[in-house]
Design an enzyme around this catalytic site. Sequence first.
Site, PDB file in Angstrom:
ATOM      1  CE  LYS A 289     -26.321  23.092 -17.529  1.00  0.00           C
ATOM      2  NZ  LYS A 289     -26.626  22.824 -18.858  1.00  0.00           N
TER       3      LYS A 289
ATOM      4  CD  GLN B 286     -27.428  19.424 -20.421  1.00  0.00           C
ATOM      5  OE1 GLN B 286     -27.812  20.392 -19.687  1.00  0.00           O
ATOM      6  NE2 GLN B 286     -26.397  19.762 -21.120  1.00  0.00           N
TER       7      GLN B 286
ATOM      8  CG  ASP C 193     -29.239  26.966 -22.087  1.00  0.00           C
ATOM      9  OD1 ASP C 193     -28.077  27.497 -21.515  1.00  0.00           O
ATOM     10  OD2 ASP C 193     -29.110  25.819 -22.425  1.00  0.00           O
TER      11      ASP C 193
END
Length: 278
Positions: A53, A97, A120
Amino acid sequence: MAALVLDGKEFSRISENIIKEKVEELSKKNITPSLATILVGNDPASETYVKMKRNTCARVGMKSIAVELSENTTTEELLSTIKSLNNDQNVHGILLQHPVPSQIDERLCFNAIDIKKDVDGVTCLGFGNMSMGIDAYGSCTPAGIIRLIKHYKLDVQGLNAVVVGRSPILGKPMAMMLLNMNATVTICHSRSRNIDTIIKNADLVVGAVGIPKFIKSEWIKKGAIVIDAGYHPEKCGDIDLDNIENIASAYTPVPGGVGPMTINTLILQTLQSAENTA
Ligand code: NAP
């Protein structure tokens, strides 16, 4: 007629070039889109995902801020990190994450992310808004799948869509997104019975199970649209794609289908968040 290949690799390459141009435009207003990545602990797969990413951010000229926290981090410490990123005007997106170490209340921490920076698509508020058709950043993998479907101008309205898997990041938001596009949606999970029969009636199948080749090619109806979100070390997905080009009308290859769309959607949504501040 051979099936249409839904080429996520190619689409994400095209999209990345457009994102790069838009990042350059924003720089004229002294704005550099910036994504904070929070990695807790030393899980090798998570380290790899975060690195990918960050590398993508660098390719398009975005800034990525790496926050790395120890394996022993508490929920309170992680909440405090998220709060300071929420308050930092130079941060446009926050990625926590998944998974975090087990002592941490992951849901509480996801929900602490400012909705404006939830690029996200992990907060309950973002999921709720998206489900209600209110503008919100979608969870990146299903949102990437929808972008791919739209890119290839596939009309899902009225189709019998079957999503296999109901995780908060993939199966559930996928089902809501397809419902919002007027598909008739069935969700299968580990307690579902007769999944093969359900899939045999599907005009569109999404494999989001996490088991290699769980969905057999003989379950797929002739002419169905086949979306495989899975990716396993043996370079296969959750659907047995053997001979799929002669069965489906369109399908995502593995690799090169859904996978590239996830990161691309993350940086696209980070760009959009930065644009909203301009
Ligand atoms: P997950 O959290 O493990 O969820 C798996 C889902 O599959 C659960 O809802 C589970 O049902 C269901 N399931 C498990 N065994 C089943 C069975 N025998 N029959 C029917 N349903 C079953 O996985 P995930 O995070 O959603 O990921 C799913 C897949 O997508 C994985 O292959 C993963 O690698 C891939 N993925 C790809 C990307 C990408 O960027 N390409 C991103 C995320 C995930 P229950 O709810 O009943 O337990």
